[in-house]
Design a protein around this motif. Structure first.
Motif, PDB file in Angstrom:
ATOM      1  N   ASP A  10       6.376   1.670  -1.474  1.00 31.90           N
ATOM      2  CA  ASP A  10       5.543   2.274  -0.433  1.00 31.90           C
ATOM      3  C   ASP A  10       4.740   1.207   0.313  1.00 31.90           C
ATOM      4  O   ASP A  10       4.507   1.329   1.521  1.00 31.90           O
ATOM      5  CB  ASP A  10       4.590   3.296  -1.049  1.00 31.90           C
ATOM      6  CG  ASP A  10       5.309   4.538  -1.549  1.00 31.90           C
ATOM      7  OD1 ASP A  10       6.471   4.759  -1.139  1.00 31.90           O
ATOM      8  OD2 ASP A  10       4.728   5.290  -2.356  1.00 31.90           O
ATOM      9  N   GLY A  11       4.309   0.178  -0.411  1.00 36.71           N
ATOM     10  CA  GLY A  11       3.585  -0.919   0.228  1.00 36.71           C
ATOM     11  C   GLY A  11       4.439  -1.634   1.259  1.00 36.71           C
ATOM     12  O   GLY A  11       3.939  -2.057   2.314  1.00 36.71           O
ATOM     13  N   MET A  12       5.727  -1.763   0.981  1.00 35.28           N
ATOM     14  CA  MET A  12       6.645  -2.356   1.953  1.00 35.28           C
ATOM     15  C   MET A  12       6.690  -1.508   3.217  1.00 35.28           C
ATOM     16  O   MET A  12       6.667  -2.036   4.334  1.00 35.28           O
ATOM     17  CB  MET A  12       8.045  -2.478   1.338  1.00 35.28           C
ATOM     18  CG  MET A  12       8.145  -3.478   0.196  1.00 35.28           C
ATOM     19  SD  MET A  12       9.691  -3.320  -0.737  1.00 35.28           S
ATOM     20  CE  MET A  12      10.890  -3.551   0.565  1.00 35.28           C
ATOM     21  N   LEU A  24      -2.926  -3.551  -1.042  1.00 30.77           N
ATOM     22  CA  LEU A  24      -2.629  -4.818  -1.717  1.00 30.77           C
ATOM     23  C   LEU A  24      -1.145  -5.169  -1.660  1.00 30.77           C
ATOM     24  O   LEU A  24      -0.768  -6.307  -1.367  1.00 30.77           O
ATOM     25  CB  LEU A  24      -3.113  -4.746  -3.165  1.00 30.77           C
ATOM     26  CG  LEU A  24      -4.640  -4.722  -3.331  1.00 30.77           C
ATOM     27  CD1 LEU A  24      -5.021  -4.306  -4.742  1.00 30.77           C
ATOM     28  CD2 LEU A  24      -5.230  -6.085  -3.000  1.00 30.77           C
ATOM     29  N   THR A  25      -0.279  -4.194  -1.926  1.00 24.49           N
ATOM     30  CA  THR A  25       1.156  -4.491  -1.899  1.00 24.49           C
ATOM     31  C   THR A  25       1.642  -4.746  -0.474  1.00 24.49           C
ATOM     32  O   THR A  25       2.519  -5.585  -0.254  1.00 24.49           O
ATOM     33  CB  THR A  25       1.971  -3.337  -2.529  1.00 24.49           C
ATOM     34  OG1 THR A  25       1.567  -2.089  -1.948  1.00 24.49           O
ATOM     35  CG2 THR A  25       1.748  -3.280  -4.037  1.00 24.49           C
ATOM     36  N   ALA A  26       1.061  -4.029   0.500  1.00 26.05           N
ATOM     37  CA  ALA A  26       1.433  -4.266   1.901  1.00 26.05           C
ATOM     38  C   ALA A  26       1.017  -5.667   2.337  1.00 26.05           C
ATOM     39  O   ALA A  26       1.769  -6.368   3.024  1.00 26.05           O
ATOM     40  CB  ALA A  26       0.791  -3.220   2.807  1.00 26.05           C
ATOM     41  N   ILE A  83      11.192  -7.901  -2.328  1.00 24.76           N
ATOM     42  CA  ILE A  83      11.468  -6.559  -2.840  1.00 24.76           C
ATOM     43  C   ILE A  83      10.959  -6.418  -4.273  1.00 24.76           C
ATOM     44  O   ILE A  83      11.040  -5.352  -4.866  1.00 24.76           O
ATOM     45  CB  ILE A  83      12.981  -6.256  -2.761  1.00 24.76           C
ATOM     46  CG1 ILE A  83      13.457  -6.416  -1.325  1.00 24.76           C
ATOM     47  CG2 ILE A  83      13.308  -4.851  -3.225  1.00 24.76           C
ATOM     48  CD1 ILE A  83      14.895  -6.055  -1.097  1.00 24.76           C
ATOM     49  N   GLY A  84      10.405  -7.499  -4.823  1.00 20.28           N
ATOM     50  CA  GLY A  84       9.938  -7.477  -6.206  1.00 20.28           C
ATOM     51  C   GLY A  84       8.522  -6.992  -6.388  1.00 20.28           C
ATOM     52  O   GLY A  84       7.953  -7.127  -7.476  1.00 20.28           O
ATOM     53  N   LEU A  85       7.931  -6.413  -5.342  1.00 19.85           N
ATOM     54  CA  LEU A  85       6.535  -5.969  -5.440  1.00 19.85           C
ATOM     55  C   LEU A  85       6.334  -4.962  -6.570  1.00 19.85           C
ATOM     56  O   LEU A  85       5.322  -5.018  -7.285  1.00 19.85           O
ATOM     57  CB  LEU A  85       6.095  -5.351  -4.113  1.00 19.85           C
ATOM     58  CG  LEU A  85       5.968  -6.322  -2.929  1.00 19.85           C
ATOM     59  CD1 LEU A  85       5.879  -5.551  -1.628  1.00 19.85           C
ATOM     60  CD2 LEU A  85       4.753  -7.224  -3.098  1.00 19.85           C
ATOM     61  N   SER A  86       7.263  -4.059  -6.751  1.00 20.17           N
ATOM     62  CA  SER A  86       7.121  -3.042  -7.799  1.00 20.17           C
ATOM     63  C   SER A  86       7.083  -3.670  -9.185  1.00 20.17           C
ATOM     64  O   SER A  86       6.264  -3.287 -10.032  1.00 20.17           O
ATOM     65  CB  SER A  86       8.270  -2.028  -7.713  1.00 20.17           C
ATOM     66  OG  SER A  86       8.163  -1.247  -6.549  1.00 20.17           O
TER      67      SER A  86
END
Length: 374
Positions: free
Chosen positions: A281-283, A65-67, A81-84
């Motif tokens: 990690d998704g990045m 999902l984050t990727a 970079i705000g995914l976290s």
């Protein structure tokens, strides 16, 4: 230059993984460990039992999902970079909703909680997208700052929840499995792992976002704006609207990842010392996937095998788990240095073609000599 860019992204990604594993093997040798037994124990720890396979699939869920969220933002020319932070908001919003509404019909409660988690992430993606569209603010700076705001603000929310919802100062009560994404069937077939319906949500979301980006006008416009904003604007596309949409969709997917973490993996909320690692990690997964939505599945699987398998390496061979982080970092490094890999491939092709030319010349010379001898 054309020859350098002619190699497929899949080949480059595969070589990046290979070189990353080589780096890990060299470090094992230097440290006095056997890299062969080290990697064998890693694979066995990750895939050697149904329990571990279930944990690998569970670990893949937020990474997918984050990727996908990062890839959508990247398609529009943004670096989210705000995914976290978006994951953390989705985690808190969804889990808090379930904790506050226990007793509600689970068939209504859980879907509503997942939607609320996705909406929380969407809001956190909308803010930097709107700031970029309206004021030209760098989404890199705004998302980094929002990560800290969300981290400490979220911790304050957790610590300030009503007494009936908290177990300790920094942790809420645990959800019952009936009020979560856990499903006994999935847990039973994977040896009691935390594998849950979140994985199905992630795969469906990945397919949906692939369809949006590849088969709809919205996806075409987002990619057009990312490739050339001026040309897209000249064609009548709104660069501002698409910037906001891309970041909002990206945040929505990250919020979904947070919902799967809270409702599927941990079943509670607890204070964090740093923003959830799955966002970063998704990045890395998205970078390894090299712009491919299908590649996200393979990259997420690889990273999950490394993270889950790495936990069993010290017990089997004594290799520290930190080595997995080194291998992961090396893979990301080689993905970032893909131009160097492409250049090496060009040189190898040139050397190969030169050797073939020499062989052909020798064959021709041999034939001429035979004819002259006759």
């Amino acid at each position: 230059m054309n020859k350098i860019n002619s190699y497929s992204t899949g080949l480059i990604a595969g070589l990046a993984v290979f070189f990353g594993l080589i780096v890990g093997a060299v470090i094992m040798l230097i440290s006095g460990f056997n890299p062969v037994t080290g990697y064998i124990s890693l694979v066995q720890s990750a895939l050697g039992s149904s329990l571990n396979i279930g944990e690998v699939l569970r670990a893949m869920t937020p990474l997918i999902l984050t990727a996908a969220g990062f890839l959508v933002a990247q398609s529009a020319g943004f670096f989210n970079i705000g995914l976290s932070g978006q994951v953390w908001v989705g985690w808190i919003a969804s889990t808090w909703f379930v904790l506050a509404n226990q007793g509600m019909n689970p068939w209504i409660l859980i879907p509503a909680a997942v939607i609320i988690g996705a909406a929380g992430g969407a809001v956190m993606g909308f803010i930097p997208g709107w700031l970029r569209a309206q004021f030209g603010a760098s989404e890199v700076i705004t998302t980094i700052m929002l990560n800290y705001i969300v981290l400490y603000g979220g911790n304050a929310v957790v610590q300030g929840l009503p007494q009936k919802l908290i177990a300790t100062t920094d942790m809420t009560k645990t959800l019952s499995t009936t009020d979560s994404l856990r499903w006994d069937f999935l847990s039973n077939i994977t040896g009691g792992s935390r594998f849950n319906i979140g994985f199905i949500i992630a795969v469906v979301a990945l397919l949906a976002i692939w369809f949006v980006m590849k088969r709809t006008t919205l996806g075409f416009e987002i990619q057009a704006v990312g490739l050339n904003p001026d040309a897209a604007r000249y064609a009548g596309m709104s660069a501002k609207r698409n910037a906001i949409m891309a970041m909002t969709i990206s945040g929505t997917l990250a919020g979904l990842a947070g919902a799967t973490e809270g409702l599927g993996t941990y079943l509670n909320i607890f204070s964090q010392s740093s923003a959830p690692q799955v966002g970063y990690d998704g990045m890395a997964v998205a970078l390894l996937a090299s712009g491919s939505f299908l590649g996200i599945l393979f990259a997420a699987f690889l990273f999950s095998v490394l993270s889950v398998g790495g936990l069993g390496m010290p017990l089997a061979t004594g290799v520290p788990t930190e080595l997995v982080s080194v291998v992961t970092a090396a893979i990301i490094f080689f993905i970032g240095a893909n131009y160097l890999i492409r250049l090496i491939l060009v040189k190898l092709d040139e050397d190969d073609s030169k050797s073939k030319n020499k062989k052909d010349k020798k064959k021709k010379a041999t034939k001429l000599n035979k004819k002259e001898a006759k």
